[in-house]
Write a protein that holds these residues in place. Sequence first.
Motif, PDB file in Angstrom:
ATOM      1  N   THR A  81       0.950  -0.996  -0.025  1.00 46.00           N
ATOM      2  CA  THR A  81      -0.361  -0.016  -0.189  1.00 46.00           C
ATOM      3  C   THR A  81       0.372   1.066  -0.415  1.00 46.00           C
ATOM      4  O   THR A  81       0.527   2.607   0.084  1.00 46.00           O
ATOM      5  CB  THR A  81      -0.710   0.115   1.091  1.00 46.00           C
ATOM      6  N   LYS A  83       2.841   4.308  -2.066  1.00 48.93           N
ATOM      7  CA  LYS A  83       2.911   5.307  -3.144  1.00 48.93           C
ATOM      8  C   LYS A  83       3.827   4.568  -4.279  1.00 48.93           C
ATOM      9  O   LYS A  83       4.597   4.188  -3.845  1.00 48.93           O
ATOM     10  CB  LYS A  83       3.238   7.040  -2.678  1.00 48.93           C
ATOM     11  N   CYS A  84       2.878   4.727  -5.692  1.00 50.00           N
ATOM     12  CA  CYS A  84       3.607   4.195  -6.954  1.00 50.00           C
ATOM     13  C   CYS A  84       4.578   4.524  -6.712  1.00 50.00           C
ATOM     14  O   CYS A  84       5.348   3.656  -6.886  1.00 50.00           O
ATOM     15  CB  CYS A  84       3.185   4.774  -7.758  1.00 50.00           C
ATOM     16  N   VAL A  87       7.312   2.156  -5.014  1.00 46.61           N
ATOM     17  CA  VAL A  87       6.739   0.795  -5.270  1.00 46.61           C
ATOM     18  C   VAL A  87       8.695   0.291  -5.584  1.00 46.61           C
ATOM     19  O   VAL A  87       9.631  -0.865  -4.893  1.00 46.61           O
ATOM     20  CB  VAL A  87       6.248   0.364  -5.702  1.00 46.61           C
ATOM     21  N   PHE A 106      -0.865  -5.630  -5.345  1.00 48.00           N
ATOM     22  CA  PHE A 106      -0.306  -4.341  -5.886  1.00 48.00           C
ATOM     23  C   PHE A 106      -1.417  -3.872  -5.211  1.00 48.00           C
ATOM     24  O   PHE A 106      -2.752  -3.014  -6.280  1.00 48.00           O
ATOM     25  CB  PHE A 106       0.550  -4.093  -6.891  1.00 48.00           C
ATOM     26  N   GLN A 108      -1.920   0.218  -5.739  1.00 56.59           N
ATOM     27  CA  GLN A 108      -1.691   1.931  -6.305  1.00 56.59           C
ATOM     28  C   GLN A 108      -2.410   1.782  -6.969  1.00 56.59           C
ATOM     29  O   GLN A 108      -3.527   1.498  -7.878  1.00 56.59           O
ATOM     30  CB  GLN A 108      -0.591   1.924  -6.953  1.00 56.59           C
ATOM     31  N   ASN A 109      -2.750   3.510  -6.731  1.00 58.55           N
ATOM     32  CA  ASN A 109      -3.750   4.386  -7.655  1.00 58.55           C
ATOM     33  C   ASN A 109      -2.396   4.414  -8.702  1.00 58.55           C
ATOM     34  O   ASN A 109      -2.115   4.070  -8.733  1.00 58.55           O
ATOM     35  CB  ASN A 109      -3.809   5.823  -6.578  1.00 58.55           C
ATOM     36  N   SER A 113       3.251   1.619 -12.106  1.00 63.63           N
ATOM     37  CA  SER A 113       4.158   1.205 -10.771  1.00 63.63           C
ATOM     38  C   SER A 113       4.396  -0.100 -10.850  1.00 63.63           C
ATOM     39  O   SER A 113       5.332  -1.036 -10.834  1.00 63.63           O
ATOM     40  CB  SER A 113       4.227   1.243 -10.105  1.00 63.63           C
ATOM     41  N   GLN A 128      -2.956  -7.449  -8.627  1.00 64.82           N
ATOM     42  CA  GLN A 128      -3.269  -6.054  -8.374  1.00 64.82           C
ATOM     43  C   GLN A 128      -4.462  -5.731  -7.623  1.00 64.82           C
ATOM     44  O   GLN A 128      -5.354  -6.806  -7.247  1.00 64.82           O
ATOM     45  CB  GLN A 128      -3.130  -5.002  -9.845  1.00 64.82           C
ATOM     46  N   GLU A 285       0.927  11.329  -5.572  1.00 63.97           N
ATOM     47  CA  GLU A 285       1.428  10.383  -7.181  1.00 63.97           C
ATOM     48  C   GLU A 285       0.983  10.979  -9.135  1.00 63.97           C
ATOM     49  O   GLU A 285       0.595   9.293  -9.547  1.00 63.97           O
ATOM     50  CB  GLU A 285       0.348   9.381  -7.044  1.00 63.97           C
ATOM     51  N   TYR A 288       1.346   9.301 -12.433  1.00 66.25           N
ATOM     52  CA  TYR A 288       1.012   8.553 -12.087  1.00 66.25           C
ATOM     53  C   TYR A 288      -0.849   7.660 -12.287  1.00 66.25           C
ATOM     54  O   TYR A 288      -1.050   7.151 -13.088  1.00 66.25           O
ATOM     55  CB  TYR A 288       1.022   6.955 -11.069  1.00 66.25           C
TER      56      TYR A 288
END
Length: 321
Positions: A81, A83-84, A87, A106, A108-109, A113, A128, A285, A288
């Motif tokens: 969890t 941030k992108c 990772v 994973f 991530q928003n 990543s 994901q 982020e 991303y």
Amino acid sequence: MRIAIFGAGSTGCYLAGQLCLSGFDVSLVCRPTIKQTILANNGITLSDYQGFLQTVMPNTMITDIEQAPTAYDAFDVVFVTLKCHQVSSITNTLIAITHSNSSIIFMQNGLGSFDAVRDALSHCRLLQGITPFNVLQQTDGRFHKGTEGVFTLQKNEHTQMIQLAMQSQNFGCDLYQDMTTVIYGKLLLNLNNALNAITDLPIKQQLSLRASRRQLAGAMSEWLKVCKAANITLHQYTKVKPQWLPVILSMPNMVFTLLAQQMLDIDPQARSSMWEDIQAKRKTEIEYINGAVVRLGKQYGVKTPINEAIVAQIHQLEQSV
């Protein structure tokens, strides 16, 4: 099944709390400040905009795993969890704390990543997931869910077990085999994260401003054009199809309020995670999320001036704090 939440901030602690309440052995890999906050308040307190309130203590909280990862047995499931942009720096640690049958999920928003670490972690199963709701850390170790939605995960035997346990506690958990349409559809909604940070207003108040909504509508329209060029269908998160969201957002306030009751059914104080990052003087982020729209727009020959301007504004805010 031993579960770790790697990088337990606001979303990670909310996920950890729900998993603990669902009966799982959960360890947090977190910053010392998070551990101290949880210990000082006798656990993680979960709350939401509909009145839910419960406190639970995770089994273990680890703050030194980078220095001594071999001191811990391998985990069956690891939720990442972070941030992108964080990772790619933890691949060796993830290898050290997992085994060949582990699932690394994973959360991530945005886009980019996951692809960057896929090859380095081929020893186990990579999945994901997304968090289609807003969580903000509040005082006294409380993590507050301000909007609707449930954790959404890629389907395998581990996540099926997690879904059953979470549903037994009325938390809900959605599973999908193919996450592409889900993640691309979530990105459409995440385009508001940056605008919420720029306006510096609660989301509900921000959406009451037609000028802000029209900017969001423009950013969404660009992403819809990119996805059409890439021949990707977006998962539908709202009562209306994705292509209708820019139209509804652009309508006058009175009409929008009538048509968008579900969109406005959120905590009055809810804000985006990017707003939280700006306030905490952390890197966002943006590259991303809106930045992904710009990159893919160039790849497919779609102009994205609104998202380009939003990316530039966020970078200015990052530099000014």
